[in-house]
Design an enzyme around this catalytic site. Structure first.
Site, PDB file in Angstrom:
ATOM      1  N   LYS A 193       8.275   4.545  15.614  1.00 43.76           N
ATOM      2  CA  LYS A 193       8.556   4.929  17.000  1.00 43.76           C
ATOM      3  C   LYS A 193       7.572   5.965  17.526  1.00 43.76           C
ATOM      4  O   LYS A 193       7.187   5.932  18.696  1.00 43.76           O
ATOM      5  CB  LYS A 193       9.986   5.464  17.115  1.00 43.76           C
ATOM      6  N   GLU A 211      11.390  -4.283  16.484  1.00 41.15           N
ATOM      7  CA  GLU A 211      12.831  -4.182  16.675  1.00 41.15           C
ATOM      8  C   GLU A 211      13.424  -2.939  16.018  1.00 41.15           C
ATOM      9  O   GLU A 211      14.385  -2.345  16.528  1.00 41.15           O
ATOM     10  CB  GLU A 211      13.526  -5.430  16.102  1.00 41.15           C
ATOM     11  N   ALA A 228       0.842  -1.190   0.000  1.00 40.59           N
ATOM     12  CA  ALA A 228       0.000   0.000   0.000  1.00 40.59           C
ATOM     13  C   ALA A 228       0.879   1.242   0.000  1.00 40.59           C
ATOM     14  O   ALA A 228       1.769   1.386   0.845  1.00 40.59           O
ATOM     15  CB  ALA A 228      -0.919   0.004   1.215  1.00 40.59           C
ATOM     16  N   LYS A 233      12.191   7.193  21.287  1.00 42.09           N
ATOM     17  CA  LYS A 233      12.921   5.938  21.452  1.00 42.09           C
ATOM     18  C   LYS A 233      13.206   5.660  22.923  1.00 42.09           C
ATOM     19  O   LYS A 233      13.162   4.506  23.360  1.00 42.09           O
ATOM     20  CB  LYS A 233      14.218   6.004  20.646  1.00 42.09           C
TER      21      LYS A 233
END
Length: 446
Positions: A106, A130, A46, A206
């Site tokens: 994030k 990850e 997409a 983060k």
């Protein structure tokens, strides 16, 4: 050829990272199937614009501007479009349809992580992320799995490649912030609007993710203290070098023993800090990232590598895809996020560390005594002090003091409480002998 079970993979977004993920899935599909124990079929991608230029050429028939058909029946949904909406809506839709999701977003996890994890827990799905904290560096799995039986004391991370590139160039070349930022923008390390990087927003997102994992506590983004690097200049870099330090923008996540009511608390903060040149983080150069973990049983652990880049981040994303595929083959419910510790999060005022205070003061008798007295009254103890005369140089290179008679004091402190230090610096600024508070930098990593 092994007859593997087929899993449908939907990809949302084909930017720098998404296009690389798609290319690697298509190129190494057979190899990834051997690792995952399942055939990974890229059902579609997409995108917002079918004709947008991309880093790699992708099959036109895989591209669509309508994600809805891809989400229906997908086993794994990879979200790499960024932003909050519509990424949040589509991820929740995928989860509610029973898909495992992989994301590098994030900003989304830092603001809506609890909602997304709760939705996955309700249906037994799994969220993999990850690539959301430090690009290609494997840090999420170690914190979530490998260190789950340990107690993490502190995390110090260089988690933004743009700011590390800028500060590293300033340190090695003596360049000014604006000049290096312009170079970073020209090279593609920094966006045209660099605010998210240089003001610490990216690093704060983060930090919230890392702290939530490390301390098994939900850390909202607004609880992260944030400062950027725009005030750092060449003279501050030189003062740091002279004192044996380098300046790095750090994400610091710390367990503070006994700081909460009846137990421990945590502090999560992002700011430029002085790091001793002997510390491993001091040697992180260029746009690289590094995360330094201090654990009670495991001791000190260092994770280092590329914190950004399309193909590098794609590596972390594909690692999550393989993990998701293995889970589908094994069956069973997804593993819920561990956030049940519910440790209180304290403000920056509760933090205790060392500081370097740089002042411009009147160069006359009694000033040092006045400064020392104010520091002592504020419960801030002097560890080192260096005084230089502020002025220009004559033809022979000797310093000629300014007419005003100004001296520069660089004061290193012993450990002090942030609130005490802040109040003391304000008293120094109001004392009448301090012309300017040039900078106040924390010292981390000692």
């Amino acid at each position: 050829m092994t007859d593997y079970r087929r899993l449908r993979v939907a990809l949302l977004g084909a930017g720098a990272v998404g296009s690389q993920v798609a290319a690697l899935l298509l190129k190494h599909g057979a190899e990834l199937a051997d690792r995952a124990g399942a055939s990974l079929e890229l059902a579609g991608i997409a995108v917002r614009d079918l004709d947008a230029p991309r880093d790699v050429e992708l099959p036109r028939e895989l591209l669509t501007t309508d994600p809805e058909p891809l989400l229906v029946g997908a086993d794994i949904v990879i979200e790499l479009m960024g932003g909050i909406e519509p990424a949040r809506t589509w991820l929740l839709q995928a989860i509610n349809a029973g898909a495992d999701v992989v994301t590098a977003n994030k900003a989304l996890l830092a603001t809506h992580g609890p909602e997304i994890f709760e939705a996955a827990d309700q249906v037994g799905a799994q969220v993999y992320y990850e690539a959301a904290a430090a690009g290609a560096i494997p840090i999420i799995r170690p914190l979530r799995d490998s260190l789950a039986g340990d107690r993490v004391r502190r995390i110090m991370g260089i988690v933004n490649g743009t700011t590390n590139y800028i500060l590293d160039r300033m340190d090695r070349e003596g360049a000014e912030f604006a000049d290096v930022l312009a170079d970073a923008q020209r090279l593609g390390y920094a966006e045209a609007d660099p605010t998210a990087d240089v003001e610490g927003y990216d690093a704060a997102q983060k930090a919230a993710i890392l702290a939530s994992l490390a301390f098994h506590t939900t850390v909202p983004l607004e609880a992260v203290h944030r400062e950027g690097i725009t005030a750092i200049d060449a003279q501050m870099i030189e003062d740091a070098r002279h004192a044996g330090y380098v300046i790095k923008l750090l994400a610091v996540c710390e367990r503070l023993e006994g700081a909460g009511e009846g137990g421990d608390a945590i502090s999560v903060r992002v700011y430029p800090a002085l790091v001793d040149r002997s510390h491993p983080l001091a040697s992180v150069h260029g746009a690289n990232n590094a995360v330094f973990v201090e654990a009670e049983a495991a001791g000190d652990l260092m994770f280092y590598g590329a914190g950004a880049g399309g193909v590098q981040t794609a590596s972390a994303v594909l690692g999550d895809v393989v993990s998701a595929a293995r889970r589908h083959i094994a069956g069973g419910l997804g593993v819920a996020e561990s956030t049940r510790a519910n440790l209180p999060i304290v403000t920056i005022g509760h933090v205790t560390t060392r500081y370097q205070i740089t002042l411009e003061v009147d160069d006359r008798p009694g000033v040092l005594a006045t400064v020392a007295g104010i520091l002592s009254d504020g419960r801030v103890s002097i560890a080192t002090l260096e005084q230089t005369v502020v002025g220009s140089s004559d033809a022979a290179g000797a310093v000629r003091p300014d007419e005003e008679g100004t001296a520069r004091l660089v004061i290193g402190t012993h450990r002090a409480r942030e609130q005490d230090l802040s109040e003391t610096v304000q008293r120094l600024a109001d004392s009448g002998v301090v012309e300017r508070v040039v900078s106040v930098l924390r010292v981390e990593g000692d």
